[in-house]
Write an enzyme that holds these catalytic residues in place. Sequence first.
Site, PDB file in Angstrom:
ATOM      1  N   SER A 299     -24.595  13.556  43.317  1.00 37.26           N
ATOM      2  CA  SER A 299     -24.731  13.910  41.897  1.00 37.26           C
ATOM      3  C   SER A 299     -25.612  12.885  41.203  1.00 37.26           C
ATOM      4  O   SER A 299     -25.635  11.703  41.581  1.00 37.26           O
ATOM      5  CB  SER A 299     -23.348  13.917  41.233  1.00 37.26           C
ATOM      6  OG  SER A 299     -23.493  13.910  39.821  1.00 37.26           O
TER       7      SER A 299
ATOM      8  N   TYR B 278     -15.595   9.397  39.392  1.00 35.85           N
ATOM      9  CA  TYR B 278     -16.478  10.465  39.898  1.00 35.85           C
ATOM     10  C   TYR B 278     -17.866   9.893  40.223  1.00 35.85           C
ATOM     11  O   TYR B 278     -18.420  10.141  41.294  1.00 35.85           O
ATOM     12  CB  TYR B 278     -16.584  11.584  38.851  1.00 35.85           C
ATOM     13  CG  TYR B 278     -17.521  12.712  39.245  1.00 35.85           C
ATOM     14  CD1 TYR B 278     -17.091  13.726  40.085  1.00 35.85           C
ATOM     15  CD2 TYR B 278     -18.841  12.739  38.797  1.00 35.85           C
ATOM     16  CE1 TYR B 278     -17.951  14.754  40.460  1.00 35.85           C
ATOM     17  CE2 TYR B 278     -19.701  13.761  39.164  1.00 35.85           C
ATOM     18  CZ  TYR B 278     -19.251  14.767  39.988  1.00 35.85           C
ATOM     19  OH  TYR B 278     -20.098  15.780  40.367  1.00 35.85           O
TER      20      TYR B 278
ATOM     21  N   LYS C 143     -19.687   9.553  43.966  1.00 32.85           N
ATOM     22  CA  LYS C 143     -20.945  10.222  44.290  1.00 32.85           C
ATOM     23  C   LYS C 143     -22.008   9.209  44.725  1.00 32.85           C
ATOM     24  O   LYS C 143     -22.856   9.510  45.574  1.00 32.85           O
ATOM     25  CB  LYS C 143     -21.425  11.037  43.084  1.00 32.85           C
ATOM     26  CG  LYS C 143     -20.524  12.238  42.782  1.00 32.85           C
ATOM     27  CD  LYS C 143     -20.561  13.237  43.928  1.00 32.85           C
ATOM     28  CE  LYS C 143     -19.702  14.457  43.701  1.00 32.85           C
ATOM     29  NZ  LYS C 143     -19.843  15.483  44.747  1.00 32.85           N
TER      30      LYS C 143
END
Length: 246
Positions: free
Chosen positions: A138, A152, A156
């Site tokens: 991401s 998160y 990633k």
Amino acid sequence: MTQVALVTGAAQGLGLAIASRLFAAGYAVALTDLSLAAAQAAADRLDPSGERCLALRLDVSSKADFEAALQAVLARFGALHVAVNSAAMTLTTPVMQISPEEFDRVLSLNTRSIFVGCQVFGAHMAAAGYGRIVNMASLAGQNGGTATGAHYAASKGAIVTLTKVFAKELAASGVTVNAIAPGPIESPAVRAAVPAERMEGLLANIPVKRLGDADFLGDLVVQLARPEAYFTTGATWDVNGGLYMR
Ligand SMILES: NC(=O)c1ccc[n+]([C@@H]2O[C@H](COP(=O)([O-])OP(=O)(O)OC[C@H]3O[C@@H](n4cnc5c(N)ncnc54)[C@H](O)[C@@H]3O)[C@@H](O)[C@H]2O)c1
Ligand SMILES: CC(C)C1=CC=C(C(=O)O)[C@@H](O)[C@H]1O
């Protein structure tokens, strides 16, 4: 011989778009997800005949599930050429409010799953002398994230690194390992995370002034999955509308 692909988190969103583009390109596709019913519904919509789609339950937090899914694909289609590790959870908790337990949960689901997926699928592909693995990273892993949580973003970022490690390990065996790092893509997850009144602000911040297209990500996977793509490995492919220019 029909080429065979497996996609994790394929019941909806980007995983489903990727599975759909692989199917359209002629692949036999195993659509896997946490819920077998959801994976089956997606597979039925894609391929009502059931000839080239297989639905499987694969909880990416379980190594045994990865191994069982691999065996199920081999039993049904006789080979596995392409694996796409797309499943993840997206949380948006502000960094100072993330508990250690929540941090572990996100890292475990998003990052350990990629590690295990690359091990299980990579070992099989290396023994077969050919394979293509694509991991969903991401933009958040590159720029620290904005709307998404620190856990998160960190999960990633680690995927970019793991992709390089497995790419080096498997290169001589005919297996490539690449990552894709999307910015905000038109998808149920983004629509859920960004209320309509905040969408204008999000779009204003994206240099190309639009959300990304999930089908394009699927087509990118199809390109990375081609035998001719042997010379790109360990790479992270940016698809972010100019939000992160290096
Ligand atoms: N949507 C975006 O704009 C965007 C941007 C950058 C990266 N991504 C990444 O793309 C991937 C797909 O994102 P999305 O937006 O389609 O998300 P989504 O939440 O719509 O879909 C995720 C899928 O993963 C499945 N899943 C969740 N936990 C699982 C588990 N333990 N085992 C197996 N499957 C599980 C869900 O059931 C769901 O089908 C993720 O890795 C996400 O981080 C998405
Ligand atoms: C919150 C929304 C705009 C969003 C931004 C970034 C993502 C990413 O993974 O980089 C998305 O998952 C998404 O939900």
